[in-house]
Write a protein that holds these residues in place. Sequence first.
Motif, mmCIF file in Angstrom:
data_model
loop_
_atom_site.group_PDB
_atom_site.id
_atom_site.type_symbol
_atom_site.label_atom_id
_atom_site.label_comp_id
_atom_site.label_asym_id
_atom_site.label_seq_id
_atom_site.Cartn_x
_atom_site.Cartn_y
_atom_site.Cartn_z
ATOM 1 N N HIS A 165 7.310 -5.104 -6.017
ATOM 2 C CA HIS A 165 6.062 -5.822 -6.269
ATOM 3 C C HIS A 165 5.493 -6.476 -5.008
ATOM 4 N N THR A 166 6.327 -6.729 -4.012
ATOM 5 C CA THR A 166 5.842 -7.315 -2.759
ATOM 6 C C THR A 166 5.849 -6.309 -1.612
ATOM 7 N N TYR A 167 6.272 -5.092 -1.887
ATOM 8 C CA TYR A 167 6.412 -4.096 -0.815
ATOM 9 C C TYR A 167 5.071 -3.657 -0.245
ATOM 10 N N TYR A 168 3.989 -3.831 -1.021
ATOM 11 C CA TYR A 168 2.664 -3.415 -0.566
ATOM 12 C C TYR A 168 2.324 -4.044 0.789
ATOM 13 N N TRP A 169 2.769 -5.282 1.000
ATOM 14 C CA TRP A 169 2.419 -6.018 2.219
ATOM 15 C C TRP A 169 3.155 -5.493 3.439
ATOM 16 N N LYS A 170 4.205 -4.699 3.229
ATOM 17 C CA LYS A 170 5.022 -4.212 4.349
ATOM 18 C C LYS A 170 4.842 -2.717 4.601
ATOM 19 N N SER A 171 4.096 -2.049 3.758
ATOM 20 C CA SER A 171 4.025 -0.585 3.794
ATOM 21 C C SER A 171 2.923 -0.087 4.723
ATOM 22 N N ASP A 172 3.289 0.774 5.662
ATOM 23 C CA ASP A 172 2.297 1.426 6.522
ATOM 24 C C ASP A 172 1.393 2.343 5.700
ATOM 25 N N ARG A 173 1.958 2.955 4.675
ATOM 26 C CA ARG A 173 1.182 3.838 3.807
ATOM 27 C C ARG A 173 0.068 3.064 3.106
ATOM 28 N N VAL A 174 0.384 1.874 2.617
ATOM 29 C CA VAL A 174 -0.621 1.025 1.967
ATOM 30 C C VAL A 174 -1.716 0.651 2.950
ATOM 31 N N ALA A 175 -1.321 0.261 4.163
ATOM 32 C CA ALA A 175 -2.308 -0.101 5.182
ATOM 33 C C ALA A 175 -3.236 1.071 5.484
#
Length: 287
Positions: A165-175
Amino acid sequence: MHIITHSLGTVILWDILFSDKFEANDPAFKIRDILNKSSVDLPDRKIHLKSITTMGSPISLFNIMLEVKPQQVNFLAQQYTSQKLNWLNLIHGSDIIAYPIHPVLDSQDLSSLFLTEEYLQENVNPLEATLEQLSELLNRKSAYPQEITNILSYAQVAAGSLNAHTYYWKSDRVAYLIVNHILEQHNEQVLNQTLCIQQAIQRLKQVPGFTEDQMKLSETLSLDKNISKINFKDQSGYLVFSKNFLGIHNVYIFDHQDRACLAGYVGLIHVPGLKQEVEFIQRELGV
């Protein structure tokens, strides 16, 4: 303005922009007036809502209480932008709080919104990665019962839920996805450039866990149980989504002469992502 929200923030945004349960003097209406392209009080406004990005969103769950209707979303979205409002919803496959939004917006009249939902399948911690490797190893060895690999797949999701649930902030893919979304390098541009069959093939190849079947068994084997068949709106071909007797989900694409162009499958852990992609193809490319 490009709005990016996460978790409960997505519900707050949904409430502010689209709910009809506010009192007449609620501050939400001030925000809507700022965004309104035809605002009487702000005729020279310089704020234009260009896109929305939601991550780990429980909107579908909370909307049971908020009761925002698709017609309400459609009407208000038209007030915020002269074009379709571009919305990207990011869902990690192991995030037990995140849900797809499109079921809430299931309406034939939703002409003012362009919603794209992307599933992320990145491993979020070492335990999840280890369970995935073990599951793939057992899948290659047919001596193990399917029940064991199924248990490992569910255990992988459980392990990932600790951090997903908090991984979005660390993901290069999300960025990467958010930047492309803000720059408008999204699927809507692609939809007008290539045949539907080519678009569908390209999208399916990007589904996490998708494995191509170069033997194209679909040409000779017809024992699969069809889940859905999608005819492309430009008549370039069609898609068949099915599940075989082992419970493995397969997808095939044929051209207008019934020649197989793509055949592939995913494992249990990646089925939600494949289903999501097939649903997108049906909405945007099918008839």
